[in-house]
Design a protein around this motif. Structure first.
Motif, PDB file in Angstrom:
ATOM      1  N   UNK A 105      65.964  27.068  56.434  1.00 29.94           N
ATOM      2  CA  UNK A 105      65.390  28.264  57.062  1.00 29.94           C
ATOM      3  C   UNK A 105      64.792  29.188  56.003  1.00 29.94           C
ATOM      4  N   UNK A 106      65.518  29.393  54.909  1.00 31.45           N
ATOM      5  CA  UNK A 106      65.028  30.241  53.819  1.00 31.45           C
ATOM      6  C   UNK A 106      63.771  29.639  53.194  1.00 31.45           C
ATOM      7  N   UNK A 107      63.793  28.341  52.961  1.00 28.71           N
ATOM      8  CA  UNK A 107      62.631  27.704  52.342  1.00 28.71           C
ATOM      9  C   UNK A 107      61.407  27.722  53.261  1.00 28.71           C
ATOM     10  N   UNK A 108      61.633  27.690  54.555  1.00 31.02           N
ATOM     11  CA  UNK A 108      60.515  27.825  55.492  1.00 31.02           C
ATOM     12  C   UNK A 108      59.889  29.211  55.355  1.00 31.02           C
ATOM     13  N   UNK A 109      60.720  30.227  55.229  1.00 34.79           N
ATOM     14  CA  UNK A 109      60.215  31.592  55.024  1.00 34.79           C
ATOM     15  C   UNK A 109      59.467  31.701  53.701  1.00 34.79           C
ATOM     16  N   UNK A 110      59.987  31.066  52.662  1.00 33.91           N
ATOM     17  CA  UNK A 110      59.320  31.104  51.359  1.00 33.91           C
ATOM     18  C   UNK A 110      57.956  30.417  51.426  1.00 33.91           C
TER      19      UNK A 110
END
Length: 297
Positions: A105-110
């Protein structure tokens, strides 16, 4: 040559510019190369998580990913940044196996910000840990050209550098000695006093100002009563409460204090023979002239 991805943080580029300058002078003298992360964002100093843990983790995963792009450890000279970014790194490394969907989820935001993904492939390291663990005290001693003999230094660790992370590889979070060992290496005398590992009061200052100043004043008074010539801290936020606000602290305490508070790289740089003018020692609220006088400068 040691090389790091450099995260200077906000305070050192503003209210404590002397920390930025002295870190540059020190690392250049020690042949340590810093690649400044110009695209990095504020770590949030622990406030982001009050709104959203995902916000804190995403912002700092991005900071770490910038260092990972360089295949370098992330270096900071701010205990608060160390505590926040180091804690996020520790949490996300655990989440890679326990909660991989959260890291995704965090990497998708990044990716939406065109950033590289967080890989958990580097370290977050305070300048103190880099000096003690990577450079080494024996090597540091060989670079000392101005022994700080007779100077009595009180370390003020504060809380973030010691207790924000569950694993502290370079010191004991309950009875740290790394700064005292640095002092001895430079020829200075460490002063033991109550409060050196406690909070400076900065987090309270915006809503409980008097209590914040009482906390700072208690530590300053204890160091003075123990015979300290100066206090040395690895955190610019601690420095703001202990130095910049010391006149207000004196009002609350009902006592004149006048204890100089140095940033850690300023002290080390003095022992390497660097000109005090290059270290921003004239920028402090409490005059550092007594320290320089004691060193014959």
């Amino acid at each position: 040559m040691l090389k790091y991805a450099y995260f200077p943080g906000c305070v050192a580029q503003g209210a404590c510019r002397e920390l930025y300058e002295s870190t540059a002078a020190l690392t250049q003298a020690l042949d340590i190369e810093l690649i400044e992360l110009k695209r990095a964002a504020c770590c949030g100093s622990g406030t982001f998580k009050e709104e959203s843990a995902l916000l804190e983790d995403t912002v700092n995963a991005r900071n770490i990913a910038l260092a990972e792009e360089l295949n370098l450890p992330l270096l900071t000279h701010c205990s608060t940044c160390q505590g926040v970014i180091g804690r996020v790194d520790e949490r996300l490394k655990t989440a890679q196996s326990d909660r991989p969907e959260y890291v995704e989820q965090i990497n998708t935001l990044l990716s939406q910000d065109h950033c590289s993904p967080y890989r958990g492939a580097t370290e977050v390291k305070h300048l103190l840990w880099a000096i003690v663990g990577d450079y080494g005290l024996e090597a540091l001693q060989q670079r000392v050209t101005r022994q700080l003999r007779g100077l009595k230094c009180a370390a003020f660790y504060g809380c973030y550098i010691l207790r924000a992370q569950s694993h502290l590889p370079y010191d004991d979070p309950h009875n740290p000695q790394s700064m005292e060992n640095v002092f001895r290496t430079l020829g200075a005398t460490p002063i033991e006093y109550g409060g050196r590992t406690q909070c400076c009061g900065w987090p309270l200052s915006s809503y409980a100002t008097e209590q914040s100043f009482q906390m700072a004043g208690t530590h300053l008074q204890a160091a003075l009563d123990a015979g300290a010539d100066c206090m040395v801290t690895p955190c610019p936020l601690c420095h703001l409460n202990l130095d910049s606000r010391q006149p207000d602290v004196e009002t609350v305490m009902g006592r004149k204090l006048g204890l100089p508070v140095l940033h850690l790289p300023q002290l080390i740089a003095l022992a390497l023979g660097i000109d005090p003018k290059m270290l921003g020692l004239d920028r402090h609220m409490v005059s550092t002239r007594p320290v320089l006088a004691k060193l014959g400068l």
